[in-house]
Design a protein around this motif. Structure first.
Motif, PDB file in Angstrom:
ATOM      1  N   GLY A 280     -35.840  -2.562  -1.423  1.00 20.07           N
ATOM      2  CA  GLY A 280     -35.162  -2.281  -2.682  1.00 20.07           C
ATOM      3  C   GLY A 280     -35.997  -2.600  -3.907  1.00 20.07           C
ATOM      4  N   SER A 281     -35.781  -1.809  -4.969  1.00 22.18           N
ATOM      5  CA  SER A 281     -36.451  -2.077  -6.242  1.00 22.18           C
ATOM      6  C   SER A 281     -35.893  -3.333  -6.885  1.00 22.18           C
ATOM      7  N   ASP A 282     -34.642  -3.646  -6.600  1.00 25.45           N
ATOM      8  CA  ASP A 282     -34.033  -4.913  -7.008  1.00 25.45           C
ATOM      9  C   ASP A 282     -33.625  -5.620  -5.721  1.00 25.45           C
ATOM     10  N   PRO A 283     -34.440  -6.524  -5.201  1.00 22.47           N
ATOM     11  CA  PRO A 283     -34.186  -7.081  -3.872  1.00 22.47           C
ATOM     12  C   PRO A 283     -33.058  -8.105  -3.823  1.00 22.47           C
ATOM     13  N   THR A 284     -32.532  -8.556  -4.977  1.00 23.13           N
ATOM     14  CA  THR A 284     -31.455  -9.560  -4.977  1.00 23.13           C
ATOM     15  C   THR A 284     -30.341  -9.163  -5.943  1.00 23.13           C
ATOM     16  N   PRO A 285     -29.756  -7.993  -5.767  1.00 22.92           N
ATOM     17  CA  PRO A 285     -28.696  -7.599  -6.712  1.00 22.92           C
ATOM     18  C   PRO A 285     -27.461  -8.463  -6.572  1.00 22.92           C
ATOM     19  N   GLY A 286     -26.786  -8.704  -7.702  1.00 22.55           N
ATOM     20  CA  GLY A 286     -25.505  -9.374  -7.679  1.00 22.55           C
ATOM     21  C   GLY A 286     -24.375  -8.378  -7.517  1.00 22.55           C
ATOM     22  N   THR A 287     -23.156  -8.843  -7.650  1.00 23.80           N
ATOM     23  CA  THR A 287     -21.977  -8.003  -7.408  1.00 23.80           C
ATOM     24  C   THR A 287     -21.913  -6.814  -8.348  1.00 23.80           C
ATOM     25  N   ALA A 288     -22.158  -7.028  -9.633  1.00 22.93           N
ATOM     26  CA  ALA A 288     -22.072  -5.926 -10.600  1.00 22.93           C
ATOM     27  C   ALA A 288     -23.131  -4.864 -10.317  1.00 22.93           C
ATOM     28  N   GLN A 289     -24.381  -5.297 -10.088  1.00 27.45           N
ATOM     29  CA  GLN A 289     -25.446  -4.331  -9.811  1.00 27.45           C
ATOM     30  C   GLN A 289     -25.222  -3.646  -8.474  1.00 27.45           C
ATOM     31  N   MET A 290     -24.782  -4.382  -7.473  1.00 25.21           N
ATOM     32  CA  MET A 290     -24.480  -3.777  -6.180  1.00 25.21           C
ATOM     33  C   MET A 290     -23.448  -2.668  -6.337  1.00 25.21           C
ATOM     34  N   THR A 291     -22.447  -2.905  -7.162  1.00 31.56           N
ATOM     35  CA  THR A 291     -21.399  -1.903  -7.364  1.00 31.56           C
ATOM     36  C   THR A 291     -21.964  -0.665  -8.049  1.00 31.56           C
ATOM     37  N   ARG A 292     -22.818  -0.858  -9.053  1.00 35.06           N
ATOM     38  CA  ARG A 292     -23.454   0.296  -9.702  1.00 35.06           C
ATOM     39  C   ARG A 292     -24.311   1.065  -8.703  1.00 35.06           C
ATOM     40  N   ASP A 293     -25.023   0.340  -7.845  1.00 34.25           N
ATOM     41  CA  ASP A 293     -25.846   0.995  -6.833  1.00 34.25           C
ATOM     42  C   ASP A 293     -24.983   1.791  -5.847  1.00 34.25           C
ATOM     43  N   LEU A 294     -23.816   1.270  -5.509  1.00 31.34           N
ATOM     44  CA  LEU A 294     -22.907   1.993  -4.613  1.00 31.34           C
ATOM     45  C   LEU A 294     -22.365   3.252  -5.271  1.00 31.34           C
ATOM     46  N   HIS A 295     -22.063   3.175  -6.562  1.00 30.90           N
ATOM     47  CA  HIS A 295     -21.669   4.394  -7.280  1.00 30.90           C
ATOM     48  C   HIS A 295     -22.750   5.459  -7.136  1.00 30.90           C
ATOM     49  N   ASP A 296     -24.009   5.063  -7.292  1.00 29.85           N
ATOM     50  CA  ASP A 296     -25.115   6.020  -7.188  1.00 29.85           C
ATOM     51  C   ASP A 296     -25.276   6.516  -5.755  1.00 29.85           C
ATOM     52  N   ALA A 297     -25.148   5.610  -4.788  1.00 36.80           N
ATOM     53  CA  ALA A 297     -25.346   5.994  -3.388  1.00 36.80           C
ATOM     54  C   ALA A 297     -24.320   7.030  -2.933  1.00 36.80           C
ATOM     55  N   TYR A 298     -23.098   6.933  -3.459  1.00 38.99           N
ATOM     56  CA  TYR A 298     -22.031   7.856  -3.071  1.00 38.99           C
ATOM     57  C   TYR A 298     -21.760   8.900  -4.150  1.00 38.99           C
ATOM     58  N   ALA A 299     -22.766   9.145  -5.001  1.00 38.14           N
ATOM     59  CA  ALA A 299     -22.560  10.060  -6.128  1.00 38.14           C
ATOM     60  C   ALA A 299     -22.154  11.458  -5.677  1.00 38.14           C
TER      61      ALA A 299
END
Length: 382
Positions: free
Chosen positions: A179-198
């Motif tokens: 990952g480009s951000d290897p230690t995402p927190g809850t907020a960033q993880m959620t944004r990443d999930l939005h993108d993953a399931y776009a």
């Protein structure tokens, strides 16, 4: 200690009086275990929901209850128990704690309503605690199910922020970093999930008229107080601190040591009717008794390693992340908890849980009532 986080300070104090006192303070290892099987009969004062298939909470749920949606420790996919997840129900509103494998299905199967979810709390970001997290919104917030139920309004989510760094690999091994951000927190993880399931979200928006999933979740990183904690000092001695409150509950958190995972939290829910504490994944720490003092119900994790053939290094690693079931009763006694229920359980020696044996182990050193939790067990507290 945070104002009144100890159980004794809250006895007889109403939520509204507590809120008035709290004031501004209110703003404030994916473990590879085997399955825990062998369901026992539901104890007195509890209900095993099993295949009841209810469409809404029934009148016998009381004003304050806890539902163990799943009780299995670790990532393996096995049929005996679902992944770790629980629900706290207060006056008909629901607060979810962790979202392990199958927890969305278990939630609906239990008879709880998706449109009753008030907030979700994540103890830490190991996969076995978050596998179904996004499904609550992507699937649970899509079209209504056959019970005319789905998430229709924004649900607040509280979970760990970024770890800020990664520890070295066990034994000095060389491993890749993902990952480009290897230690995402809850907020960033959620944004990443939005993108993953776009793609699926964009299609549903265009052909089904569903809500934008981003409007259904408000994910927030829990800010850790200045106590010297970081990914190298994961759980120093500290006082509990308030992370959430409304007119039904006040939720306090404290850091717990879970191997190299950071941040990892335990949570306490205080209500007009009593309190419940979830240990999260933890090894031995003074922070649990600080948070759980005088609680009505302590939901605590446990493992069994007696008789296992693990090499010494692996055994040491397990005990740096978890509590042995034979020693959890002493922790509950130190907390002066009125009741102990084991969840997030795994038996490394035998592969399945022998409930009578585990119950006897958990009872050792504890004068209250110890139980081995079962999937879909409902515990009515008031």
């Amino acid at each position: 200690m945070c104002g009144g986080c100890g159980g004794g300070a809250r006895q007889g104090m109403s939520r509204r009086a507590l809120l008035g006192r709290a004031g501004a303070a209110g703003a404030a290892l994916g473990l590879g275990m085997w399955s825990a099987g062998g369901a026992a009969a539901a104890p007195v004062g509890s209900a095993s929901l099993g295949s009841l298939g209810r469409t809404a909470p029934s009148g016998d749920d009381g004003r304050f209850s806890v539902v163990l949606l799943g009780t299995m420790a670790g990532p393996p996919i096995l049929p005996d128990r679902s992944g770790i997840a629980s629900a706290v129900v207060v006056d008909g509103r629901v607060y979810v704690v962790d979202c392990g494998r199958g927890s969305c299905t278990q939630y609906v199967r239990s008879g709880l309503r998706l449109d009753a979810i008030e907030a979700i709390f994540l103890t830490h970001l190991h996969a076995d605690h978050i596998t179904d997290y996004y499904n609550f919104f992507m699937l649970g917030g899509n079209m209504p199910n056959r019970f005319d139920d789905h998430i229709t309004r924004t649900v607040k989510v509280y979970g760990p922020g970024s770890a800020g760094g990664l520890p070295p690999a066990f034994g000095g091994a060389q491993v890749p970093t993902i990952g480009s951000d290897p230690t995402p927190g809850t907020a960033q993880m959620t944004r990443d999930l939005h993108d993953a399931y776009a793609y699926t979200s964009n299609i549903f928006l265009r052909d089904s008229g569903v809500a934008d999933v981003r409007t259904l979740v408000d994910a927030r990183d829990i800010a850790v107080p200045e106590v010297g904690a970081n990914f190298q000092a994961t759980a120093p001695d500290m006082d509990p601190f308030v992370v959430y409150e409304d007119d039904r509950v006040q939720v306090s958190a404290i850091l717990v040591p879970h191997g190299v995972c950071y941040p990892a939290f335990a949570f306490r829910f205080d209500t007009d009717y009593g309190s419940v504490v979830f240990s999260g994944d933890t090894t031995y720490t003074d922070n649990i008794p600080r948070l759980a003092q005088g609680t009505d119900l302590l939901v605590h994790e446990a493992i069994n390693v007696e008789g296992s053939n693990m090499p010494p290094a692996m055994r040491s690693h397990m005990l740096e992340s978890h509590v042995e079931v034979q020693k959890v009763g002493a922790i509950a006694e130190r907390c002066a908890a009125r009741r102990l229920v084991l969840s997030h359980i795994g038996d490394i020696s035998h592969g399945t849980i022998d409930s009578p044996t585990w119950r006897a182990w958990a009872q050792a050193g504890y004068l209250g009532r110890a139980e081995v939790g079962e999937d879909l067990q409902r515990i009515v507290l008031a």
